[in-house]
Design a protein around this motif. Sequence first.
Motif, short mmCIF file in Angstrom:
data_model
loop_
_atom_site.label_atom_id
_atom_site.label_comp_id
_atom_site.label_asym_id
_atom_site.label_seq_id
_atom_site.Cartn_x
_atom_site.Cartn_y
_atom_site.Cartn_z
N ALA A 140 55.15 82.29 -24.85
CA ALA A 140 56.22 83.12 -25.42
C ALA A 140 57.49 82.97 -24.59
N PHE A 141 57.34 82.95 -23.26
CA PHE A 141 58.51 82.78 -22.39
C PHE A 141 59.11 81.39 -22.54
N SER A 142 58.26 80.39 -22.69
CA SER A 142 58.74 79.03 -22.94
C SER A 142 59.52 78.97 -24.25
N SER A 143 59.01 79.65 -25.27
CA SER A 143 59.72 79.69 -26.55
C SER A 143 61.05 80.44 -26.42
N ALA A 144 61.07 81.48 -25.56
CA ALA A 144 62.33 82.20 -25.33
C ALA A 144 63.37 81.26 -24.74
N GLY A 145 62.96 80.47 -23.74
CA GLY A 145 63.89 79.50 -23.16
C GLY A 145 64.37 78.49 -24.18
N MET A 146 63.46 78.05 -25.04
CA MET A 146 63.82 77.11 -26.09
C MET A 146 64.88 77.71 -27.01
N GLN A 147 64.71 79.00 -27.33
CA GLN A 147 65.66 79.64 -28.22
C GLN A 147 67.01 79.85 -27.54
N VAL A 148 67.01 80.13 -26.24
CA VAL A 148 68.27 80.21 -25.51
C VAL A 148 69.03 78.89 -25.64
N ALA A 149 68.30 77.79 -25.49
CA ALA A 149 68.92 76.47 -25.62
C ALA A 149 69.41 76.23 -27.04
N ILE A 150 68.64 76.68 -28.02
CA ILE A 150 69.02 76.45 -29.42
C ILE A 150 70.23 77.31 -29.79
N ILE A 151 70.33 78.48 -29.15
CA ILE A 151 71.50 79.33 -29.40
C ILE A 151 72.72 78.75 -28.69
N GLY A 152 72.58 78.54 -27.37
CA GLY A 152 73.72 78.10 -26.57
C GLY A 152 74.15 76.68 -26.87
N GLY A 153 73.17 75.79 -27.13
CA GLY A 153 73.49 74.39 -27.38
C GLY A 153 74.40 74.19 -28.58
N GLY A 187 67.45 85.18 -33.46
CA GLY A 187 66.34 86.01 -33.93
C GLY A 187 65.03 85.65 -33.24
N ALA A 188 64.80 84.34 -33.07
CA ALA A 188 63.58 83.90 -32.39
C ALA A 188 63.57 84.34 -30.94
N LEU A 189 64.73 84.31 -30.28
CA LEU A 189 64.80 84.74 -28.88
C LEU A 189 64.42 86.21 -28.74
N LEU A 190 64.95 87.04 -29.62
CA LEU A 190 64.63 88.47 -29.56
C LEU A 190 63.13 88.70 -29.67
N LEU A 191 62.48 88.02 -30.62
CA LEU A 191 61.04 88.19 -30.81
C LEU A 191 60.25 87.59 -29.66
N PHE A 246 69.16 84.79 -38.91
CA PHE A 246 68.62 85.53 -37.76
C PHE A 246 67.20 86.03 -38.06
N VAL A 247 67.02 86.63 -39.23
CA VAL A 247 65.70 87.14 -39.62
C VAL A 247 64.70 86.00 -39.78
N SER A 248 65.15 84.89 -40.36
CA SER A 248 64.24 83.76 -40.54
C SER A 248 63.74 83.24 -39.20
N GLY A 249 64.61 83.20 -38.21
CA GLY A 249 64.21 82.74 -36.89
C GLY A 249 63.22 83.68 -36.22
N ALA A 250 63.45 84.98 -36.37
CA ALA A 250 62.53 85.96 -35.79
C ALA A 250 61.15 85.85 -36.41
N ALA A 251 61.10 85.72 -37.73
CA ALA A 251 59.82 85.61 -38.42
C ALA A 251 59.10 84.32 -38.03
N ASP A 252 59.85 83.23 -37.92
CA ASP A 252 59.24 81.95 -37.57
C ASP A 252 58.65 81.98 -36.16
N MET A 253 59.26 82.73 -35.25
CA MET A 253 58.77 82.79 -33.87
C MET A 253 57.38 83.42 -33.80
N VAL A 254 57.11 84.40 -34.62
CA VAL A 254 55.78 85.00 -34.65
C VAL A 254 54.74 83.93 -35.00
#
Length: 404
Positions: free
Chosen positions: A144-157, A265-269, A314-322
């Motif tokens: 989950a933490f690895s996915s959080a980092g991935m989402q930070v990169a996907i947001i910031g990149g 959205g994925a980062l939040l989840l 945003f919602v689609s990303g949160a749902a996909d992260m689950v």
Amino acid sequence: MSVGRSPLREHPAFMRFWCARLAGSAGSQMMMVAVGWQMYELTASAWDLGLVGLLQFLPALVLTLPAGHAADRWHRGRILAACFALQTAIGGLLAASALGHWASRELLLGISVLLGTARAFQMPVQQALPALLVPDVVLPRALAFSSAGMQVAIIGGPALGGLLYAAGAGVVYGTCAALFVAALWLAFGLRYEHAPPPREPVTLRTVFAGVSFIRSREAMLGAISLDLFAVLLGGAVALLPIFAKDILHVGPWGLGLLRSAPAAGALLLSVWLTRRPIERHVGRAMFVAVIVFGLATLAFGLSTSFWVSLGALFVSGAADMVSVVIRQTLVQLETPNEMRGRVSAVNSIFIGASNQLGEFESGVTAAWFGPVGSVVMGGIGTIVVALTWMRLFPALAQRDRLRG
């Protein structure tokens, strides 16, 4: 404090891997924003945007299974470093072409093949490494933490790439190359216990062992194939340049924000799941998440408001992260280490198909039915797939815990 609740910083090899993946993912996301925008500026063709995705997928289709076999035989950190080295060279080539004003459609399509080749080896290695760097009880939180980092990169990149594009594509590509250099250095320094497996001849049976392993486990097969068809049908990333320019009427900065919204959205989840991992009713949670993903995709396709579109993504990303965290944890926990490279390779093919082949599918259907029709049909198709899979894979739908 129990091992399962210990801070992840107490596992330095995992944190080094996490930083390498963060830098590499940020560079990759920035590069894809620039390549997509540059291609659309050169050709104004939805078909060519789809081809970029297809030409990244085809090398993965051919090379990922042999790459998984390599990941089970050789040091995975060294393979990951080699992938970042190739992407560094790609970033330098693209920067030179942009600064020298000799970028072309053919160059961007050729670069897409090289990127697909790098990712064919990178994806199974990245998936198989965390289980070697942390204890099993920590793995769900680590993923989950690895996915959080991935989402930070996907947001910031993408956001940074969109802003830097105002200074020219060469600036974006040069920044990407610098990030890949950092990732290369971090990956090359990864240390873990690596016991080379007994030598055995490379045969079709050994290369395809991951396929046989997944086919024998209904819940794993259902989870991987559900993600494949959901993202294949529901992904709209390849069409974002069209939505940004022709429907929502925003420039590169808007495209960067649109690409970043699912990751936000994925980062939040993922941050939530790092602290509170899903422990019960995991099958039900996965199917509900996929249905929500389809509904959000449908809303994005019908929207003509930039802010509503951002919210839907945003919602689609949160749902996909689950779905992602449940699938990744299920695959890693049920696979022995000597098989993780090959099983992760099969999983990577499914992920690559859902992303790169999904981009091609979006480009083709957009050329036939328009971008709105393509996304709307994809959202409806995702919901239909989720409902169908609940009947086809009852073991997954009824799964209570990640550990079987």
